[in-house]
Design a protein around this motif. Structure first.
Motif, short mmCIF file in Angstrom:
data_model
loop_
_atom_site.label_atom_id
_atom_site.label_comp_id
_atom_site.label_asym_id
_atom_site.label_seq_id
_atom_site.Cartn_x
_atom_site.Cartn_y
_atom_site.Cartn_z
N SER A 297 73.41 29.24 17.82
CA SER A 297 73.63 30.25 18.86
C SER A 297 73.54 31.68 18.33
O SER A 297 73.74 32.63 19.06
CB SER A 297 75.01 30.04 19.50
OG SER A 297 76.03 30.04 18.51
N ARG A 298 73.19 31.82 17.06
CA ARG A 298 72.99 33.15 16.47
C ARG A 298 72.06 33.02 15.26
O ARG A 298 71.84 31.93 14.75
CB ARG A 298 74.32 33.77 16.03
CG ARG A 298 75.01 32.98 14.94
CD ARG A 298 75.97 33.86 14.12
NE ARG A 298 77.30 33.92 14.68
CZ ARG A 298 78.36 34.34 14.00
NH1 ARG A 298 78.22 34.73 12.74
NH2 ARG A 298 79.54 34.38 14.55
N GLY B 222 77.73 29.58 13.23
CA GLY B 222 76.44 29.87 13.85
C GLY B 222 76.03 28.90 14.93
O GLY B 222 74.87 28.88 15.35
N ALA C 188 71.79 36.54 25.07
CA ALA C 188 72.33 37.27 23.93
C ALA C 188 72.22 38.78 24.11
O ALA C 188 72.84 39.54 23.37
CB ALA C 188 71.60 36.85 22.65
N GLU D 104 73.64 36.99 19.56
CA GLU D 104 74.44 35.77 19.61
C GLU D 104 74.71 35.42 21.06
O GLU D 104 75.07 36.28 21.86
CB GLU D 104 75.77 35.95 18.86
CG GLU D 104 76.63 34.69 18.89
CD GLU D 104 77.89 34.81 18.05
OE1 GLU D 104 78.55 33.78 17.83
OE2 GLU D 104 78.21 35.94 17.61
#
Length: 416
Positions: A79-80, A98, A128, A135
């Motif tokens: 997700s990042r 992450g 994001a 993120e």
């Protein structure tokens, strides 16, 4: 029959991860798999079955981050720092921060959910925002809505997509094997480039090449950009699936080229990245210029560009070791000019070039085939989540599906 479109938070428990303190030795090198995004393939390159990880933590490490092991069947989504890498846990494990990890609830197939996240990767990435450090928060993910057919139909969708994905993987594996042909051919004709067992004479780069640096025009001058002159950066080479660079992400106008110290490289020049990162290499397929992240090599005399290209490719680690600098490492022009390499007879080099050209024609056919397979997979992926892919199958199983859907609807109503 219309599918439900629930929020992700209704159909999965979404949890994050954490990292134990690196200063506490007792937290590390245990038996508990601990996943980071680097353990997973790049977005769009497959959904990994995760049964092992590069790093492992101990029970003490797990307790220190107040985490519980994720169960088998958890969908792992980065997700990042490269959003959209995907895996499914095949053993209990933990992850770093992450990830957004999806533990499927009732009536949800884990692989279907993973494919669904793959299909909607672009929209999810947009959550994001436009910040420097991107993120996607768990709060945003919980609200994101996805189509949810009955469980039997989810599994039918997975079955079809798995078959198409298997074909993609086989093609990618074949390409990986083909990539090893160039080094093998080099070793067969010239021998080990490090030990030089055939005793070829040694020459410095400066004796057989002109070394030309690149430059960047002022980026706040729009009249310098968007013209017809290809302008390469290391980024153009990092995503290149060929040995020849013919198109660049950005281009210059004639005014932009004349405004800076960039020099036009002829077709056939060897483009060698000298910083951020060091050691990427390609052949210029058309005349072009580059930014300052290159030391470009124009072959002169008894050296062939394809021999030099292959030598640089095989000596990448050595080239990287030549980097100097405190803030970021760079290989200077003088260092590149001082590099020594064996120089076989030009006739032998040209025989190597002919064989490389044959490899390139085979590689091009392979790339066309891969693009066709990839396009087919993307079409199937799109059709899977519109209901079109399983339309005929749905008609043949309507009675059972309606019953499943009733149970699914009752469950979703309770979780809403």
């Amino acid at each position: 029959m219309k599918w439900a479109i629930p929020a992700l938070g209704q159909i999965a428990t979404i949890t994050g991860g954490s990292t134990p303190s690196r200063t506490q030795a007792e937290y590390w090198n245990g038996s508990i798999p601990w996943l980071t995004p680097t353990d997973l393939p790049m977005p769009g390159k497959g959904i990994a079955d995760v049964s092992d990880t590069a790093a492992k933590i101990t029970e003490e490490g797990l307790a220190a981050i107040s985490a519980q092991l994720l169960p088998v069947g958890t969908v792992l989504f980065s997700s990042r720092a490269t959003i959209g890498k995907l895996g499914i846990s095949r053993v209990p494990l933990a992850t770093n921060q992450g990830f957004a990890n999806f533990i499927p609830k009732r009536f949800v197939d884990a692989k279907y959910l993973a494919y669904c996240l793959l299909r909607h990767k672009t929209e999810i990435t947009a959550l994001a925002g436009s910040t420097t450090f991107k993120e996607v928060t768990k709060t945003a993910l919980k609200k994101f809505r996805v189509p949810l057919p009955p469980l039997s139909e989810q599994r039918r969708i997975v079955e079809i997509l798995d078959q198409a994905d298997a074909l993609r993987r086989k093609r990618a594996e074949a390409d990986a094997k083909a990539a090893r042909i160039l080094p093998a051919l080099f070793y067969k004709i010239f021998g080990d480039p490090v030990t030089n067992p055939k005793g070829w004479p040694i020459k410095r780069i400066s004796e057989v090449c002109r070394v030309i640096s690149g430059a960047t025009p002022r980026t706040n001058q729009p009249e310098y950009w968007g013209g017809g002159i290809p302008w390469a950066t290391p980024r153009d080479l990092s995503g290149l699936d060929d040995w020849v660079l013919e198109q660049t992400e950005r281009t210059l106008t004639g005014e932009g080229l004349s405004s800076c110290s960039a020099t036009m490289m002829p077709k056939g020049a060897v483009l060698l990245s000298s910083r951020a990162p060091i050691g990427l290499v390609a052949i210029a397929g058309v005349p072009m210029c580059t930014n300052q992240g290159f030391k470009n090599l124009i072959c002169e005399g008894d050296i062939d560009s394809w021999y030099l290209f292959a030598w640089c490719k095989l000596r990448k680690s050595y080239l990287q070791s030549l980097g100097r600098g405190a803030t970021f490492t760079e290989v200077s022009k003088s260092i590149v000019e001082s590099i020594e390499l064996p120089l076989p007879p030009i006739k032998t080099q040209r025989e190597f070039r002919e064989r490389v050209n044959l490899l390139r024609s085979i590689h091009e056919q392979r790339r066309i085939s891969l693009r066709q397979i990839e396009n087919t997979f993307q079409v199937l992926l799109h059709r899977a989540f519109t209901g079109d892919l399983t339309a005929k199958w749905r008609e043949a199983h309507m009675k059972e599906l309606l019953k499943e859907m009733e149970e699914q609807t009752r469950y979703l109503d309770k979780t809403h």
